[in-house]
Design a protein around this motif. Structure first.
Motif, PDB file in Angstrom:
ATOM      1  N   LEU A  25      43.503  11.919  84.885  1.00  0.00           N
ATOM      2  CA  LEU A  25      44.399  10.769  84.793  1.00  0.00           C
ATOM      3  C   LEU A  25      45.841  11.251  84.874  1.00  0.00           C
ATOM      4  O   LEU A  25      46.172  12.343  84.408  1.00  0.00           O
ATOM      5  N   LEU A  47      37.540   6.401  86.743  1.00  0.00           N
ATOM      6  CA  LEU A  47      38.640   6.341  85.769  1.00  0.00           C
ATOM      7  C   LEU A  47      38.100   6.390  84.343  1.00  0.00           C
ATOM      8  O   LEU A  47      38.661   7.073  83.480  1.00  0.00           O
ATOM      9  N   GLU A  86      49.852   6.999  79.731  1.00  0.00           N
ATOM     10  CA  GLU A  86      50.116   5.592  80.017  1.00  0.00           C
ATOM     11  C   GLU A  86      48.951   4.977  80.787  1.00  0.00           C
ATOM     12  O   GLU A  86      48.599   3.810  80.580  1.00  0.00           O
ATOM     13  N   VAL A  87      48.355   5.757  81.682  1.00  0.00           N
ATOM     14  CA  VAL A  87      47.205   5.271  82.436  1.00  0.00           C
ATOM     15  C   VAL A  87      46.021   5.056  81.491  1.00  0.00           C
ATOM     16  O   VAL A  87      45.308   4.047  81.566  1.00  0.00           O
ATOM     17  N   LEU A 120      47.281  -2.744  92.247  1.00  0.00           N
ATOM     18  CA  LEU A 120      46.793  -1.950  91.126  1.00  0.00           C
ATOM     19  C   LEU A 120      45.516  -2.555  90.552  1.00  0.00           C
ATOM     20  O   LEU A 120      44.544  -1.844  90.282  1.00  0.00           O
ATOM     21  N   LEU A 164      47.679   6.712  89.806  1.00  0.00           N
ATOM     22  CA  LEU A 164      46.806   6.653  88.634  1.00  0.00           C
ATOM     23  C   LEU A 164      46.189   8.004  88.309  1.00  0.00           C
ATOM     24  O   LEU A 164      45.786   8.242  87.168  1.00  0.00           O
TER      25      LEU A 164
END
Length: 239
Positions: free
Chosen positions: A74, A23, A78-79, A10, A60
């Motif tokens: 996303l 991201l 939580e991500v 990760l 993710l």
């Protein structure tokens, strides 16, 4: 061998520059195409497609199709919480200035963190809710007080309905620019949605910036005039 989840894969995925850029771009809460994410990261679409496949496999991201396009977002709050926390733990480069221009200043003042308010005003809101007894810090996190339920009701937010959403009701999120907490979870998302409904602020296209009008910022700050003070009935601003 240490017990527990293996975070190496990760961490490696997030640590790549292009994947980190994608991201971060998706932290605005919108779904984007591979081409849009490639442009944001400064790589080719083919390269970004490879990156996106890895992020999908790791959980993710999620993807949906509309017409002939695939849209990536996303995988959930939580991500976003993980990414914002990592940003908050990243030290500023030595000798760098905290503000590098008007755009950065706007981003620091108020921005979207997936689906809730972050930045200077996000931290101000969270501190105000604690100071006015709307929220209370407890051993296992945050708790909405009885006074807080009435406070949100006067603002036009039904906290009972919000609590039925299948996600964490309310929690803190470390703000990457202020290095302090702001409000996240379903309650934080509901608060941001209400701000937009009232016309106090609007999202800037292609950015995480939440642009408040002068009247909107005054209305926001007026919510926290004193301890145990009920908010005045919200004023809808015409932009």
């Amino acid at each position: 061998m240490a017990e527990g989840p293996n975070i190496v894969r990760l961490a490696a995925l997030i640590g790549d520059n292009a994947r980190a850029a994608a991201l971060s771009t998706l932290m605005a809460g919108r779904a984007l195409t591979a081409t849009e994410l490639a442009d944001a990261a400064g790589v080719t679409r083919q390269t970004m497609s490879s990156h996106l496949a890895k992020l999908l496999e790791c959980g993710l991201l999620q993807v949906g199709r509309q017409g002939k396009h695939r849209y990536f977002r996303l995988a959930g709050p939580e991500v976003a919480h993980l990414l914002e926390s990592l940003m908050g733990m990243t030290p500023a480069a030595q000798g760098s200035q905290p503000l590098t221009g008007p755009r950065d200043q706007a981003l620091r003042k108020a921005r979207i963190c997936y689906d809730h308010l972050a930045g200077e005003l996000g931290v101000y809101v969270y501190d105000g809710m604690l100071g006015n007894g709307v929220l209370r810090q407890v051993e296992d996190g945050l708790r909405l007080t009885d006074h807080g339920q009435l406070w949100f009701r006067r603002l036009g937010i039904d906290t009972h309905r919000v609590s039925r959403v299948r996600r964490t009701f309310c929690r803190t999120c470390l703000d990457w620019s202020e290095r302090r907490d702001h409000l996240a979870g379903a309650l934080g998302a509901a608060f941001l949605s209400r701000i937009e409904e009232l016309g106090w602020a609007a999202r800037l296209e292609g950015s995480r910036v939440m642009a408040f009008s002068e009247a909107g910022e005054r209305s926001l700050r007026s919510l926290f005039g004193g301890v145990d003070q009920e908010p005045e009935p919200p004023i809808r601003c015409v932009r």
